[in-house]
Design an enzyme around this catalytic site. Sequence first.
Site, PDB file in Angstrom:
ATOM      1  N   HIS A 180      -0.912   6.752  -2.160  1.00 36.57           N
ATOM      2  CA  HIS A 180       0.339   7.363  -2.649  1.00 36.57           C
ATOM      3  C   HIS A 180       1.203   7.862  -1.482  1.00 36.57           C
ATOM      4  O   HIS A 180       2.044   8.749  -1.662  1.00 36.57           O
ATOM      5  CB  HIS A 180       0.077   8.592  -3.559  1.00 36.57           C
ATOM      6  CG  HIS A 180      -0.567   8.300  -4.872  1.00 36.57           C
ATOM      7  ND1 HIS A 180      -1.495   9.155  -5.427  1.00 36.57           N
ATOM      8  CD2 HIS A 180      -0.423   7.279  -5.747  1.00 36.57           C
ATOM      9  CE1 HIS A 180      -1.888   8.656  -6.590  1.00 36.57           C
ATOM     10  NE2 HIS A 180      -1.263   7.515  -6.802  1.00 36.57           N
ATOM     11  N   GLU A 385       9.468   5.913  -4.830  1.00 37.34           N
ATOM     12  CA  GLU A 385       8.797   5.101  -3.808  1.00 37.34           C
ATOM     13  C   GLU A 385       9.610   3.851  -3.474  1.00 37.34           C
ATOM     14  O   GLU A 385       9.648   3.412  -2.329  1.00 37.34           O
ATOM     15  CB  GLU A 385       7.407   4.683  -4.325  1.00 37.34           C
ATOM     16  CG  GLU A 385       6.452   5.851  -4.417  1.00 37.34           C
ATOM     17  CD  GLU A 385       5.353   5.652  -5.452  1.00 37.34           C
ATOM     18  OE1 GLU A 385       5.653   5.789  -6.660  1.00 37.34           O
ATOM     19  OE2 GLU A 385       4.215   5.366  -5.071  1.00 37.34           O
TER      20      GLU A 385
END
Length: 403
Positions: A180, A385
């Site tokens: 992550h 992201e």
Amino acid sequence: MIVLTLNCGSSTVKYKLIDTETQNNLAMGKADRVGMMGAVIDVERPGGEKIVRETELLDHAMAISAIIHLLVEPQLGILKSLNEIQAIGHRVVHGGETFTGSVRITDAVVQTLKDNIQLAPLHNPPNIVGIEAAMAILPDVPMVGVFDTAFHTTMPEHAYIYPIPYALYKKYAIRRYGFHGTSHFYVARRACEILKVKGSETNLITLHLGNGASATAVRKGKSVDTTMGFTPLEGLVMGTRCGDIDPAIIIHIMDQEKISVREANNLLNKFSGLIGISGKSSDMRDLEDLYQQGDKQARLAIDIYTYRIKKYIGAYAAALGQLDCVVFTAGIGENSPLIREKSIEGLDRLGIKLDKKRNDGLRAKEAVISTDDSPVKVLVVPTNEELVIAMDTAEIVSGQKSS
Ligand code: ADP
């Protein structure tokens, strides 16, 4: 620059088309059930309606081809021609010790990814398939790989070496990698922008709470520790993954239940965490509903989930020495006032003071949710992201950033 970001999972391809000059999304969506019966592909423009189509998607190459052709359909009006896609940014889960930042994809890079497959046998193969499919469909479009592990390559040795024989690190590269990373990087940077403080002077704990979940200690812009480890199984309790447990439990269960390595892997990755404790759902929305109805197992699942987060906040506050900010992100972190409150309640003595009014009802919006006099600021920051992937891709392709 117009960049297409691709995130290939085992049966999905998620995508976003981003104009990096304006940082606007032009379109987004996903191909689902790739390689299965009943595959669907969808596309959505900001503020527009989601269009969903059933189609046959035998493999990732077909899915990527379908996505690209959807983007140039005249009636959708997204792109006029394929030539408008100037670069493709691929999310890659595991960069091993080789990739400490984003990289321009070449045949040699693809080979290195293949050599590293044993480090991420579940995640990297679909990423590689996606890269090769995109290279075959758009051979002249430059491509960049952005790694989930890259942000964590700044961890010091004492945080990433496990206390097992050191020879095993040397032989099999068994160490903490963390995942992550793109999300932790984005929300840490964005939190500093919102607070108008310098990243290079700020210490944060970032909490990415989605189906997978991880916490990261960020010191002056760099990851110094994170809860996921050699694989994304370690650390916080997750939807279906157990997070930290005594490693001897695995040996005991395998011995007692006479199960194989593969079955043990499934048990810990697919039938543990929230689904394992509650026996009902891995989805936090369902568990919150059950919790409100007084379901004992749902309450226990939520109690364990939030207690584990609180323990890591304490641990990382100690690791950082000085803590300035806690950030919540991803599906649960962005949308669940209950989980945020239970994760930080009672931490006033650590300087973390929640403003209940600011927290209650807040969903999917950037906001400070601590009191004005809280020494540690608490923020909700929706993750992005794909924006990091697109910006990195544009910078590397245009030569502004070396890979
Ligand atoms: P992924 O890791 O697959 O990207 P997400 O970041 O989308 O997952 O997070 C999924 C989780 O977020 C699920 O547990 C879902 O229940 C939870 N979630 C989404 N919306 C809410 C909400 N309004 N309240 C509580 N949990 C939510």
